[in-house]
Design a protein around this motif. Structure first.
Motif, short mmCIF file in Angstrom:
data_model
loop_
_atom_site.label_atom_id
_atom_site.label_comp_id
_atom_site.label_asym_id
_atom_site.label_seq_id
_atom_site.Cartn_x
_atom_site.Cartn_y
_atom_site.Cartn_z
N PHE A 142 7.02 -12.39 1.35
CA PHE A 142 6.68 -11.12 1.99
C PHE A 142 5.71 -11.46 3.12
N GLN A 143 5.81 -10.74 4.23
CA GLN A 143 4.87 -11.02 5.31
C GLN A 143 3.51 -10.37 5.07
N VAL A 144 3.50 -9.19 4.44
CA VAL A 144 2.27 -8.41 4.30
C VAL A 144 2.07 -8.01 2.85
N GLY A 145 0.86 -8.19 2.37
CA GLY A 145 0.47 -7.66 1.08
C GLY A 145 -0.50 -6.49 1.29
N VAL A 146 -0.20 -5.34 0.71
CA VAL A 146 -1.08 -4.18 0.78
C VAL A 146 -1.75 -4.02 -0.58
N VAL A 147 -3.09 -4.05 -0.58
CA VAL A 147 -3.86 -4.01 -1.83
C VAL A 147 -4.73 -2.76 -1.84
N PRO A 148 -4.31 -1.72 -2.54
CA PRO A 148 -5.15 -0.52 -2.65
C PRO A 148 -6.24 -0.72 -3.70
N ILE A 149 -7.44 -0.28 -3.41
CA ILE A 149 -8.53 -0.29 -4.39
C ILE A 149 -8.65 1.12 -4.95
N GLY A 150 -8.22 1.28 -6.19
CA GLY A 150 -8.26 2.62 -6.80
C GLY A 150 -7.00 3.42 -6.55
N TYR A 151 -5.85 2.80 -6.55
CA TYR A 151 -4.58 3.48 -6.27
C TYR A 151 -4.33 4.61 -7.26
N HIS A 152 -4.72 4.40 -8.53
CA HIS A 152 -4.44 5.40 -9.56
C HIS A 152 -5.60 6.37 -9.76
N LYS A 153 -6.67 6.20 -8.99
CA LYS A 153 -7.83 7.09 -9.12
C LYS A 153 -8.01 7.98 -7.92
N ASP B 152 0.69 4.14 0.57
CA ASP B 152 2.14 4.35 0.64
C ASP B 152 2.61 4.51 2.08
N GLU B 153 1.83 5.24 2.89
CA GLU B 153 2.20 5.45 4.29
C GLU B 153 2.15 4.14 5.08
N ILE B 154 1.10 3.35 4.84
CA ILE B 154 0.98 2.06 5.54
C ILE B 154 2.16 1.16 5.18
N ALA B 155 2.47 1.06 3.88
CA ALA B 155 3.58 0.21 3.45
C ALA B 155 4.89 0.67 4.07
N ALA B 156 5.12 1.99 4.10
CA ALA B 156 6.37 2.52 4.66
C ALA B 156 6.45 2.26 6.17
N SER B 157 5.33 2.44 6.88
CA SER B 157 5.36 2.24 8.34
C SER B 157 5.56 0.76 8.69
N LEU B 158 4.99 -0.14 7.88
CA LEU B 158 5.21 -1.57 8.11
C LEU B 158 6.67 -1.94 7.87
N CYS B 159 7.26 -1.39 6.84
CA CYS B 159 8.69 -1.64 6.60
C CYS B 159 9.53 -1.10 7.74
N LEU C 128 0.88 -14.95 1.12
CA LEU C 128 1.38 -13.99 2.10
C LEU C 128 0.54 -14.09 3.37
N PRO C 129 1.17 -14.12 4.54
CA PRO C 129 0.43 -14.36 5.79
C PRO C 129 -0.62 -13.30 6.11
N HIS C 130 -0.38 -12.03 5.72
CA HIS C 130 -1.30 -10.94 6.09
C HIS C 130 -1.62 -10.09 4.86
N ASP D 10 -4.02 1.00 14.39
CA ASP D 10 -3.83 -0.30 15.03
C ASP D 10 -3.31 -1.38 14.07
N ILE D 11 -2.90 -0.98 12.87
CA ILE D 11 -2.52 -1.98 11.86
C ILE D 11 -1.35 -2.84 12.31
N ILE D 12 -0.30 -2.21 12.79
CA ILE D 12 0.90 -2.97 13.18
C ILE D 12 0.59 -3.88 14.36
N THR D 13 -0.22 -3.40 15.30
CA THR D 13 -0.61 -4.22 16.44
C THR D 13 -1.43 -5.43 15.99
N ALA D 14 -2.37 -5.19 15.06
CA ALA D 14 -3.23 -6.28 14.57
C ALA D 14 -2.41 -7.36 13.88
N ILE D 15 -1.44 -6.95 13.09
CA ILE D 15 -0.60 -7.93 12.40
C ILE D 15 0.24 -8.70 13.41
#
Length: 573
Positions: free
Chosen positions: A476-487, A496-503, A530-532, A563-568
């Motif tokens: 995978f090129q990008v790993g998205v790590v939420p802190i407190g996803y279930h809280k 979820d939005e970041i992951a979808a937009s990256l895809c 994973l690179p990012h 700016d996430i996609i640009t930064a990556i």
């Protein structure tokens, strides 16, 4: 069509915290710990989802470049009839690495380690005229070689995946053109894979042919020695380098030969430590099977035998086979660690450096004893002399003798050969030329060890925390790590939005929405290589940012959400 994010909670992330005890090199350790492979039997592995994703990407790059070079993909059977190998002469010559079997009708087969015979049969049956040439056929397929000592995980496995291609041309000039096309394709493949690889002159070995080059990934864990001379752009496997006779003459004998006790001394290192002498004063004695009688080969203790050169000895068994320990004891009266050339009633061949030794030390042909002060011509007959050793650091460059070579370690990941008519003649693969005459086709052979490429990439790209994948083959090129996803509803929604937009932007994303401690998730992202990595937390979201980390550099910065996609993209390799 956009892909979708993969959720870690529903993905087989079979990571390990502890390194298995039998893993000796970085790639083996990290492939096990990252959940890429699992051992089924010695030298046979399952490829789990993370590993299979990398494997598939390597194969995709190879296919794209071979298709662009004009090769056509086929699929040949893994199990091959013995008759084809008998026609080519390799049924006997290939040796014990060839896995032989019989079916219920007692017909003999082998599990193919390579496919020259089968592809030549295709050419024999399907190519009729020079108008169909040139032609290049390739496959990506499972092979089996019955390694005597499989080790280092998939680096030296018995079952492996290989890309093998075969070119057919009417004449030598056409074969050479096809060879150059494939050589360039290989350079592009390894560049796209993100590997520092070198093409080096090589020996053709069991495949045969006159000209061949190996492609090596430079890494300290490599099993092969690569001789380099940057002054003249020279690169070759050390096994292919013929060395000039050393300058100077043998010194006069000064010592008297005597036998000394050397209890529990069986290796050159142990002998040097016990007698406090350098290895360059010792002689190692090796006994090989011969066509009619065993052959004795001797080298200086600090030198290593070049098996390719040894196979040139007239009367020695090919492929090279050491005499058994019991055979050596019956011939010499001693176990292998205590043998020497003095008094042996066998043919003795010395390396050209070994024959210059005076007052040397060797085995006494008595267990736990060695001889000191031994001299050629006085204490034993002058031997036959050959160039038998592997080149070492500082030896003269073959193309510029006034320049020394340096030695690097390399992992062989590809090998290309100009076969000539070796197989087309033995298997009667001919085509008609423009005058209507039947002529044997000129062939080339081109292999890449696909599974080994994955391990070699890890050997070249890792640190103390895990793998550092080149972007082109990362699972995978990008790993998205939420802190407190279930809280936190906000963290979950933004993640979820970041992951979808990256895809949507074409990235492959692993969303780690497991209910794990942040430290565990960070460590696993580093291990997986994973690179990012993007960390989404409530604190950052209050400022409209996420934490971005590039795996290769370890640099961490705060990035605005927009700016996430640009930064990556800006931080891509």
């Amino acid at each position: 069509m956009a892909n979708h994010p993969y959720h870690a909670s529903r993905y087989l992330l079979a990571t390990l915290k502890e390194t298995p005890a039998d893993a000796e090199i970085a790639s083996h350790r990290l492939m096990l710990r990252a959940g890429m492979i699992r051992r089924v039997a010695a030298g046979v592995y399952n490829w789990l989802p993370v590993g299979h994703r990398v494997l598939s990407k390597v194969q995709a790059i190879i296919r794209e470049e071979l298709n662009a070079a004009g090769a056509q993909e086929v699929l040949m059977p893994a199990v091959q009839p013995a008759e084809l190998w008998q026609q080519s002469g390799r049924w006997k010559d290939y040796g014990p690495e060839l896995l032989r079997m019989t079916d219920r009708h007692q017909r003999e087969f082998c599990f193919g380690p390579t496919h020259e015979e089968v592809v030549t049969m295709i050419a024999r049956n399907e190519i009729r005229s020079y108008r169909q040439l040139p032609m290049n056929l390739y496959q990506v397929q499972t092979k089996f070689r019955d390694e005597i000592r499989p080790r280092f995980g998939v680096m030296r496995a018995r079952e492996f995946i290989m890309k093998d291609a075969y070119s057919f041309d009417l004449d030598r000039e056409g074969m050479e053109r096809a060879y150059e096309i494939m050589r360039r394709a290989y350079v592009r493949i390894f560049e796209r894979l993100g590997l520092d690889a070198r093409a080096v002159a090589a020996d053709s070995g069991a495949i045969g042919g006159s000209v061949s080059h190996e492609f090596h990934v430079l890494a300290d864990s490599g099993e092969d020695g690569i001789a380099l001379c940057d002054a003249v752009d020279f690169a070759a496997n050390v096994e292919t380098i013929d060395l000039p006779a050393p300058a100077g003459s043998r010194p006069e004998a000064r010592e008297t030969m005597q036998v000394v006790d050397t209890p529990n001394v069986h290796t050159i290192d142990e002998l040097c430590a016990f007698l406090d002498v350098p290895a360059s004063r010792t002689l190692k004695t090796l006994v090989f099977e011969g066509e009619h009688e065993p052959v004795v080969v001797v080298l200086r203790g600090d030198h290593e035998l070049n098996g390719v050169k040894a196979e040139r000895i007239e009367g020695i068994t090919t492929p090279l086979r050491m005499a058994s320990a019991t055979g050596i004891e019956s011939l010499t009266g001693a176990e292998p660690g205590s043998i020497g050339p003095v008094g042996l009633k066998l043919r003795v061949i010395a390396d050209q450096d070994a024959v210059l030794l005076a007052d040397f030390i060797c085995g006494a042909n008595e267990n736990d004893k060695h001889r000191t002060g031994v001299n050629w011509g006085r204490d034993l007959p002058e031997p036959e002399v050959m160039d038998l050793r592997k080149a070492v650091e500082g030896d003269p460059c073959p193309t510029a003798p006034d320049k020394p070579i340096t030695i690097r370690r390399g992992i062989e990941v590809g090998h290309i050969f100009q076969l000539g008519t070796k197989y087309s003649e033995s298997l009667d693969a001919t085509c008609l030329d423009d005058a209507g005459r039947a002529r044997p086709m000129f062939m080339g052979c081109y292999g890449i060890g696909v599974t080994r490429v994955v391990a070699a990439a890890i050997e070249q790209h890792n640190d103390e925390n895990g793998i550092i994948w080149p972007e082109s083959i990362a699972p995978f090129q990008v790993g998205v790590v939420p802190i407190g996803y279930h809280k936190s509803d906000e963290v979950r929604r933004v993640s979820d939005e970041i992951a979808a937009s990256l895809c949507e932007a074409g990235y492959e994303v692993l969303l780690d929405e497991r209910n794990e401690r942040p430290g565990v998730m960070f460590a696993e992202m580093d291990l997986l290589g994973l690179p990012h990595r993007l960390v989404v937390g409530e604190r950052g979201l209050k400022n409209g940012t996420v934490e971005y980390r590039k795996r290769r550099s370890g640099e961490t910065i705060e990035v605005p959400l927009d700016d996430i996609i640009t930064a990556i993209g800006d931080n891509a390799d």
